[in-house]
Structure formats: structure tokens, C-alpha cells
Design a protein around this motif. Structure first.
Motif, PDB file in Angstrom:
ATOM      1  N   ALA A  44       0.824  -1.202   0.000  1.00 18.63           N
ATOM      2  CA  ALA A  44       0.000   0.000   0.000  1.00 18.63           C
ATOM      3  C   ALA A  44       0.862   1.258   0.000  1.00 18.63           C
ATOM      4  CB  ALA A  44      -0.942  -0.015   1.194  1.00 18.63           C
ATOM      5  N   GLN A  45       1.933   1.242   0.811  1.00 23.42           N
ATOM      6  CA  GLN A  45       2.817   2.422   0.862  1.00 23.42           C
ATOM      7  C   GLN A  45       3.475   2.673  -0.492  1.00 23.42           C
ATOM      8  OE1 GLN A  45       5.100   1.095   4.408  1.00 23.42           O
ATOM      9  NE2 GLN A  45       4.588   3.103   5.274  1.00 23.42           N
ATOM     10  N   ARG A  46       3.963   1.637  -1.137  1.00 24.22           N
ATOM     11  CA  ARG A  46       4.668   1.807  -2.403  1.00 24.22           C
ATOM     12  C   ARG A  46       3.705   2.208  -3.537  1.00 24.22           C
ATOM     13  NH1 ARG A  46      10.206  -1.286  -3.231  1.00 24.22           N
ATOM     14  NH2 ARG A  46      10.382   0.671  -4.382  1.00 24.22           N
ATOM     15  N   LYS A 145      -1.295  13.809  -1.424  1.00 20.62           N
ATOM     16  CA  LYS A 145      -0.577  13.686  -0.150  1.00 20.62           C
ATOM     17  C   LYS A 145       0.518  12.638  -0.255  1.00 20.62           C
ATOM     18  CE  LYS A 145      -4.384  10.641   1.176  1.00 20.62           C
ATOM     19  NZ  LYS A 145      -5.489  10.400   2.114  1.00 20.62           N
ATOM     20  N   PRO A 146       1.457  12.685   0.650  1.00 20.43           N
ATOM     21  CA  PRO A 146       2.543  11.686   0.636  1.00 20.43           C
ATOM     22  C   PRO A 146       2.022  10.310   1.049  1.00 20.43           C
ATOM     23  CG  PRO A 146       2.697  13.064   2.590  1.00 20.43           C
ATOM     24  CD  PRO A 146       1.632  13.696   1.720  1.00 20.43           C
ATOM     25  N   ALA A 147       2.859   9.311   0.836  1.00 20.09           N
ATOM     26  CA  ALA A 147       2.467   7.944   1.185  1.00 20.09           C
ATOM     27  C   ALA A 147       2.163   7.840   2.669  1.00 20.09           C
ATOM     28  CB  ALA A 147       3.573   6.974   0.809  1.00 20.09           C
ATOM     29  N   PRO A 148       1.044   7.221   3.075  1.00 14.88           N
ATOM     30  CA  PRO A 148       0.699   7.084   4.498  1.00 14.88           C
ATOM     31  C   PRO A 148       1.622   6.090   5.200  1.00 14.88           C
ATOM     32  CG  PRO A 148      -0.848   5.845   3.141  1.00 14.88           C
ATOM     33  CD  PRO A 148       0.040   6.599   2.196  1.00 14.88           C
ATOM     34  N   GLY A 149       1.730   6.259   6.503  1.00 15.90           N
ATOM     35  CA  GLY A 149       2.525   5.334   7.298  1.00 15.90           C
ATOM     36  C   GLY A 149       1.749   4.078   7.621  1.00 15.90           C
ATOM     37  N   GLU A 151       0.639   2.872  10.435  1.00 14.14           N
ATOM     38  CA  GLU A 151      -0.475   3.057  11.364  1.00 14.14           C
ATOM     39  C   GLU A 151      -1.688   3.642  10.645  1.00 14.14           C
ATOM     40  OE1 GLU A 151       2.514   4.250  11.777  1.00 14.14           O
ATOM     41  OE2 GLU A 151       3.352   3.041  13.413  1.00 14.14           O
ATOM     42  N   GLU A 152      -1.447   4.611   9.769  1.00 16.48           N
ATOM     43  CA  GLU A 152      -2.557   5.220   9.034  1.00 16.48           C
ATOM     44  C   GLU A 152      -3.213   4.210   8.098  1.00 16.48           C
ATOM     45  OE1 GLU A 152      -3.463   8.994   6.011  1.00 16.48           O
ATOM     46  OE2 GLU A 152      -1.457   8.715   6.870  1.00 16.48           O
ATOM     47  N   ILE A 153      -2.384   3.392   7.467  1.00 16.55           N
ATOM     48  CA  ILE A 153      -2.931   2.381   6.570  1.00 16.55           C
ATOM     49  C   ILE A 153      -3.825   1.403   7.334  1.00 16.55           C
ATOM     50  CG2 ILE A 153      -2.346   0.382   5.118  1.00 16.55           C
ATOM     51  CD1 ILE A 153       0.076   1.964   4.163  1.00 16.55           C
ATOM     52  N   LEU A 154      -3.328   0.916   8.482  1.00 14.00           N
ATOM     53  CA  LEU A 154      -4.114  -0.009   9.294  1.00 14.00           C
ATOM     54  C   LEU A 154      -5.399   0.650   9.784  1.00 14.00           C
ATOM     55  CD1 LEU A 154      -1.334  -1.795  11.374  1.00 14.00           C
ATOM     56  CD2 LEU A 154      -2.768  -2.801   9.587  1.00 14.00           C
ATOM     57  N   ASN A 156      -7.013   3.072   8.274  1.00 15.79           N
ATOM     58  CA  ASN A 156      -7.923   3.188   7.143  1.00 15.79           C
ATOM     59  C   ASN A 156      -8.606   1.859   6.817  1.00 15.79           C
ATOM     60  OD1 ASN A 156      -7.271   5.877   6.871  1.00 15.79           O
ATOM     61  ND2 ASN A 156      -5.736   5.525   5.261  1.00 15.79           N
ATOM     62  N   VAL A 157      -7.825   0.769   6.928  1.00  9.58           N
ATOM     63  CA  VAL A 157      -8.394  -0.554   6.675  1.00  9.58           C
ATOM     64  C   VAL A 157      -9.462  -0.886   7.715  1.00  9.58           C
ATOM     65  CG1 VAL A 157      -7.916  -3.031   6.654  1.00  9.58           C
ATOM     66  CG2 VAL A 157      -6.413  -1.463   5.443  1.00  9.58           C
ATOM     67  N   CYS A 158      -9.169  -0.582   8.989  1.00  9.40           N
ATOM     68  CA  CYS A 158     -10.151  -0.840  10.051  1.00  9.40           C
ATOM     69  C   CYS A 158     -11.428  -0.022   9.828  1.00  9.40           C
ATOM     70  CB  CYS A 158      -9.544  -0.500  11.414  1.00  9.40           C
ATOM     71  SG  CYS A 158      -8.256  -1.651  11.935  1.00  9.40           S
ATOM     72  N   ALA A 159     -11.273   1.238   9.427  1.00  8.65           N
ATOM     73  CA  ALA A 159     -12.436   2.087   9.171  1.00  8.65           C
ATOM     74  C   ALA A 159     -13.259   1.529   8.007  1.00  8.65           C
ATOM     75  CB  ALA A 159     -11.989   3.515   8.875  1.00  8.65           C
ATOM     76  N   LEU A 160     -12.527   1.038   6.990  1.00  6.40           N
ATOM     77  CA  LEU A 160     -13.209   0.464   5.836  1.00  6.40           C
ATOM     78  C   LEU A 160     -13.988  -0.793   6.226  1.00  6.40           C
ATOM     79  CD1 LEU A 160     -13.675   0.453   2.771  1.00  6.40           C
ATOM     80  CD2 LEU A 160     -11.538  -0.829   2.536  1.00  6.40           C
ATOM     81  N   MET A 161     -13.356  -1.633   7.044  1.00  4.92           N
ATOM     82  CA  MET A 161     -14.026  -2.856   7.486  1.00  4.92           C
ATOM     83  C   MET A 161     -15.229  -2.532   8.359  1.00  4.92           C
ATOM     84  SD  MET A 161     -10.696  -5.269   8.263  1.00  4.92           S
ATOM     85  CE  MET A 161     -11.701  -6.613   8.859  1.00  4.92           C
ATOM     86  N   ASP A 162     -15.079  -1.523   9.234  1.00  5.11           N
ATOM     87  CA  ASP A 162     -16.211  -1.120  10.082  1.00  5.11           C
ATOM     88  C   ASP A 162     -17.373  -0.617   9.229  1.00  5.11           C
ATOM     89  OD1 ASP A 162     -14.836  -1.793  12.336  1.00  5.11           O
ATOM     90  OD2 ASP A 162     -14.203   0.255  12.817  1.00  5.11           O
ATOM     91  N   GLU A 163     -17.036   0.161   8.214  1.00  2.00           N
ATOM     92  CA  GLU A 163     -18.076   0.710   7.332  1.00  2.00           C
ATOM     93  C   GLU A 163     -18.811  -0.406   6.601  1.00  2.00           C
ATOM     94  OE1 GLU A 163     -18.245   3.432   3.277  1.00  2.00           O
ATOM     95  OE2 GLU A 163     -16.617   3.763   4.723  1.00  2.00           O
TER      96      GLU A 163
END
Length: 538
Positions: A44-46, A145-149, A151-154, A156-163
Motif C-alpha cells: 500500500a505504501q509503495r 498527499k505523501p504515502a501514508p505510514g 499506522e494510518e494504513i491499518l 484506514n483498513v479498520c475504518a473500511l471494514m467497520d463501514e
């Protein structure tokens, strides 16, 4: 591959170093620049930092799998335009389904032949290039924006799964609410006919709670009769040989029974594989009550018709004897003028009554299908003349003018005179009945015309009986041919009894394959018309 000074960049993500090496060599050998990632978060970062032209993802990777990476990237406009190929070691339909469901542009199995992989890569890159400028323009530079770190990626994934979990939960609640509020019973079964769900309406019919039904065989849950019908409906739905409308009944624990119509539909998973069935139990209590009342009415109607037929049949013999005596007496020369007049009235009334009895008996036979037509070639002009002779005394009594207008092509003595194959006696009686009605409701010195011609399609002969009487209101047209139907005139305020004659006419004409109808305006007379199909096949 497209000609370009700058090679396209492809990001390959896989936790297997061997798989990474093989894919990298294959793509590099085709002229692509390859960057790699060994887990989902790095991939995801790359995707942000290297801005690849295409991404190849393995499904099973540490920290975040390929499904999650693809779903996350496809939700972000900044990178959503990048084509994604998901690779899997398992060649299963489920894997391909979920890969494409996450937004992937293609699915392939690991170890795919280069002749399959490289064309797919080239196709996706070409398609991406044609839409790249449009997609890039949809993201303003200020929002990039620059590539997320990690923690941000995780996060975002958690928010997506919750949604997605929330949306799925709401959908299930909506479906459950609809199911539970249906007035008909709903039951879901697996392939072994075990109950997996039941709604409140079905539970109410059975007098149990849903938990008491779950896991039970449907014959135990519904009873042997309803259970067997349910299994049959479900098997028919699954095999495509039925599943519709089997009537049965459900008995509750308290002993109450509910008549139901059972239907079923196959229940399939996301791959279209049948995993069970949904059975619907429609409460048909009201329908059964109506059917029972209808059968009772039919039985009573049969009793009435049988009694009427018996009485009328028994009346004909003494009436015939009475008429015979009156006719014999009428020939006597010892009667004076008054006695002869009274005797003529009695004979006329007797013939009218006998005609009604014959009509009623024939109507009864035609309704139950026991009266057969004795067809033979007929000349309509001759039958019309016979009908005129039969009503001649009534016409003379009211000083009416009776005229026949038979088209030359079907007049007696012409080649087409016998175009019709029909029951001559029944057709003559139809004409006599129609003439009798016309005579009855036409004032003195009026006109009655009988016309006949071949219709424009030359498929039938159309016969019309027109009078100059007071006419019939249009609202009476629908019932005028009903048995014992009566029509009240607007002008005279008296009842025009159509009796049985018009009913007899309708049944005879329809038995010949024709149609009968009336056209009338109050005060402007009436025209009764009927058709007889042209045929010589007797």
C-alpha cells in the motif's frame, strides 16, 4: 507492449521471495520496471510513493492481505486508477469472485503462462493510459498527499471494514424486518431439509418459537403432510421441474389448522451454487372458504336446474295433449264466432307456452352439453321464409310490415345459397325468437326487416333483425341475453321480458361458432345481429 522511452512501472507484492523473483524476471524481461513489496502494508505504501502503472497482488500476505490492499486503494481517488491484478495459488471460483468483488481489474493463478500474463498486463496498461489524464484531473494537486505510514494504513483498513460491516448489518436487519412482517409464512432450508430460519407468520401458524424449529427436519417441524409437500416443492424448484402452488395444511400445537399454498425457490450462494431453498406458505383460508361456498352454490344450482328440468319436462306432455284437444275442437263447425275467437286465443297461448318449455329444455341441454346439433347444408332464404310463415298471424294482428332483404349471392337458387352448414331447425327457431321479440315491442303499423349478407372477410353470413320499436337502453346490453333477463324501458316504464328466447338464441349461435349482439337507441328501434360461419363441411 507500447513503445515509450520510459518503461512502465509495475508493483509486485508477494510474501514469497521465489514468487517475487519469478514474476520480477518475467516482467523485467518484457521491458517493464519492477518494484516489489513483501507484505500488504508495504504494498500500500509503495502504491503511493512509487506511483506504479500497474499492481500485481498476492492474496495471502502478512499484516494485510491482497483483498484489503485492493479495496483500500480502490477507495482513494489518488490511486484508484491504477489497474490491479490479483494472483492466487488456488484456482477456485470463490477466489476469483472475491478478487473481482474487491475492485481488482483481473484475476490470475500463480504460475500462469507468460502468453496469458503479459497480454493481460498490456491490455490493462493500455486501458489505464486512455483514462489516466481524466482520473488524475479529478484529484486537485492541493489534495495530493505523501504515502501514508503503517499506522494510518491499518487505521484506514479498520475504518473500511467497520463501514462495510455496518452496511452489511443494516442490510441484514432490513431483510429480517421485511421477512418478519410478511403476512405469509417463510421458511429457509438447507440441502438436507434442515430448518435454518422461520419468520413470525409461520411460527404463529405452528404455535412455536423460531428457536424450536432451527436444525429440525422440515417434516418434524411442519408435520408429515406439510413437510412432505414442502420437500417436494423444494426439490421441484431446485431441479427446475416445479416448486409452485402445492396446497396443504399446517396444524398448530393447539390443534388449529391453517390451509396453505406452498411454493419454493432455490437459495444460491454468491457463486450461483444451490445451498438450500426458501419456502413460502400462503394462508389460503379465505380462498378455501370461497371455494366451499362456490361448490355449495353449484350443488344448489344443480338441484334447482334438475328440479326445473323435471317440472318443465313433465309439463310438456299434458300441454301437448291439451293443445291437441283444442286444435281438434277448433276444427269443429258447431262453434259460434265468440267461441272460435276465445279458442284461437287459447291455442295461441298454448303454442307460446309450449315454445317456452321447448326453449327451456333445449337451453338446459345446451348448458350441460347433452344437446347435439344436427347440421346439414341450409339455404338461409328458405329458413327465413319458414320463420315468416310461423309469425304471420302475429304480424297481421298488429298490421306490421315484414320484409326480407337476403343478398342475391345467398338467395335460393344461386350457387352460394347453401354456403352454410348448420342445424336448420335451431336456426329457424333463432329467427322466430328474434322476430317474436321484434313483433312484441314494435307498435302497430311498424316495420320489421330481416337482412342477410356475407361479411367483408367472406368468413361468415351476417343476419340482422331490425324493428322500429321503442329501443333498449345501452346499460341493458350486457344482461339482455341472460336467462330470465329483463329490461325496463325508459319511455314506457314497463318491463321488457326477454324470457328465455334470447338466451336460446345466444347458445345456438355460439354452438355454431358464431356471435350475437344488439344495437339500439331508446326511441329508435333495435337491431339484433348474429353470424354463422361459412362452411360446407357437414
Amino acid at each position: 507492449m507500447e513503445n515509450s522511452n520510459t518503461p512502465k512501472t509495475i508493483l509486485v507484492a508477494d510474501d514469497s521471495a521465489i514468487a517475487l523473483l519469478l514474476l520480477s524476471r518475467r516482467l523485467s524481461g518484457a521491458g517493464y520496471r519492477v518494484v516489489t513489496a513483501s507484505d500488504g502494508i508495504e504494498a500500500a505504501q509503495r502504491a503511493y510513493s512509487d506511483a506504479p502503472d500497474l499492481i500485481v497482488l498476492d492474496i495471502t500476505m502478512p499484516r494485510m492481505n491482497g483483498y484489503q490492499v485492493c479495496r483500500l486503494l480502490k477507495r482513494d481517488l489518488l490511486v484508484a486508477h491504477i489497474p490491479v491484478i490479483i494472483l492466487s495459488a488456488a484456482d477456485e471460483r470463490g477466489t476469483e469472485f472475491w478478487s473481482l468483488r474487491t475492485g481488482a481489474d483481473a484475476f490470475m493463478t500463480k504460475g500462469a503462462d507468460p502468453t496469458d500474463l503479459l497480454p493481460t498486463v498490456e491490455r490493462l496498461l493500455a486501458r489505464s493510459a486512455s483514462h489516466l489524464s481524466e482520473r488524475a484531473a479529478s484529484v486537485p494537486p492541493s489534495e495530493r498527499k505523501p504515502a501514508p505510514g503503517p499506522e494510518e494504513i491499518l487505521s484506514n483498513v479498520c475504518a473500511l471494514m467497520d463501514e462495510e460491516l455496518y452496511a452489511t448489518t443494516i442490510q441484514r436487519i432490513e431483510l429480517k424486518t421485511i421477512q418478519q412482517n410478511l403476512r405469509d409464512g417463510v421458511l429457509t432450508l438447507d440441502l438436507s431439509h434442515q430448518v435454518t430460519a422461520a419468520n413470525q407468520a409461520l411460527c404463529h401458524m405452528l404455535g412455536v418459537e423460531e428457536q424450536e424449529l432451527l436444525g429440525k427436519d422440515c417434516t418434524l417441524a411442519l408435520g408429515e403432510l406439510a413437510g412432505a409437500c414442502t420437500q417436494e416443492a423444494l426439490e421441484g424448484a431446485i431441479t427446475g421441474n416445479g416448486g409452485e402452488g402445492q396446497d396443504s395444511e399446517i396444524r398448530s400445537r393447539s390443534g388449529e389448522t391453517t390451509p396453505v399454498a406452498i411454493s419454493a425457490l432455490p437459495l444460491r450462494d454468491y457463486l450461483g451454487v444451490t445451498v438450500g431453498g426458501v419456502c413460502l406458505f400462503q394462508d389460503i383460508t379465505r380462498r378455501k372458504e370461497v371455494e366451499m361456498l362456490y361448490e355449495q352454490m353449484r350443488a344448489l344450482d344443480k338441484v334447482k336446474n334438475d328440479l326445473t328440468h323435471m317440472i318443465v319436462h313433465d309439463l310438456r306432455t299434458p300441454l301437448t295433449s291439451l293443445l291437441t284437444g283444442l286444435l281438434t275442437l277448433q276444427g269443429s263447425r258447431s262453434l259460434d264466432e265468440m267461441e272460435n275467437e276465445l279458442l284461437a286465443i287459447s291455442v295461441s297461448g298454448g303454442h307460446t307456452l309450449l315454445g317456452m318449455i321447448n326453449d327451456l329444455l333445449d337451453i338446459s341441454k345446451m348448458e350441460d352439453g347433452s344437446l347435439s346439433l344436427e347440421k346439414s347444408p341450409i339455404a338461409l332464404s328458405e329458413i327465413t321464409e319458414e320463420a315468416f310463415q310461423q309469425v304471420a298471424s302475429l304480424v297481421e294482428e298488429k298490421a306490421l310490415t315484414l320484409e326480407a332483404q337476403i343478398a342475391p349471392e345467398i338467395s335460393a337458387g344461386t350457387p352460394d345459397a347453401s354456403l352454410l352448414c348448420a342445424d336448420a331447425d335451431k336456426v329457424r327457431r333463432v329467427l322466430v325468437n328474434l322476430l317474436g321479440n321484434a313483433i312484441k315491442f314494435t307498435p302497430r303499423s311498424g316495420f320489421i326487416t330481416v337482412s342477410a349478407c356475407i361479411d367483408s372477410d367472406r368468413n361468415a353470413v351476417v343476419v340482422r333483425v331490425r324493428d322500429t320499436g321503442e329501443g333498449i337502453p345501452k346499460e341493458a346490453f350486457a344482461r339482455i341475453f341472460d336467462k330470465f333477463g329483463q329490461v325496463e324501458t325508459r319511455t314506457a316504464g314497463r318491463t321488457m321480458s326477454t324470457g328465455l328466447g334470447l338466451t336460446f338464441c345466444k347458445l345456438v349461435v355460439e354452438a355454431h361458432g358464431g356471435q350475437i349482439w344488439v344495437e339500439s337507441e331508446p326511441g329508435d328501434g333495435s337491431t339484433f345481429s348474429f353470424t354463422l360461419p361459412i362452411t360446407t363441411d357437414c
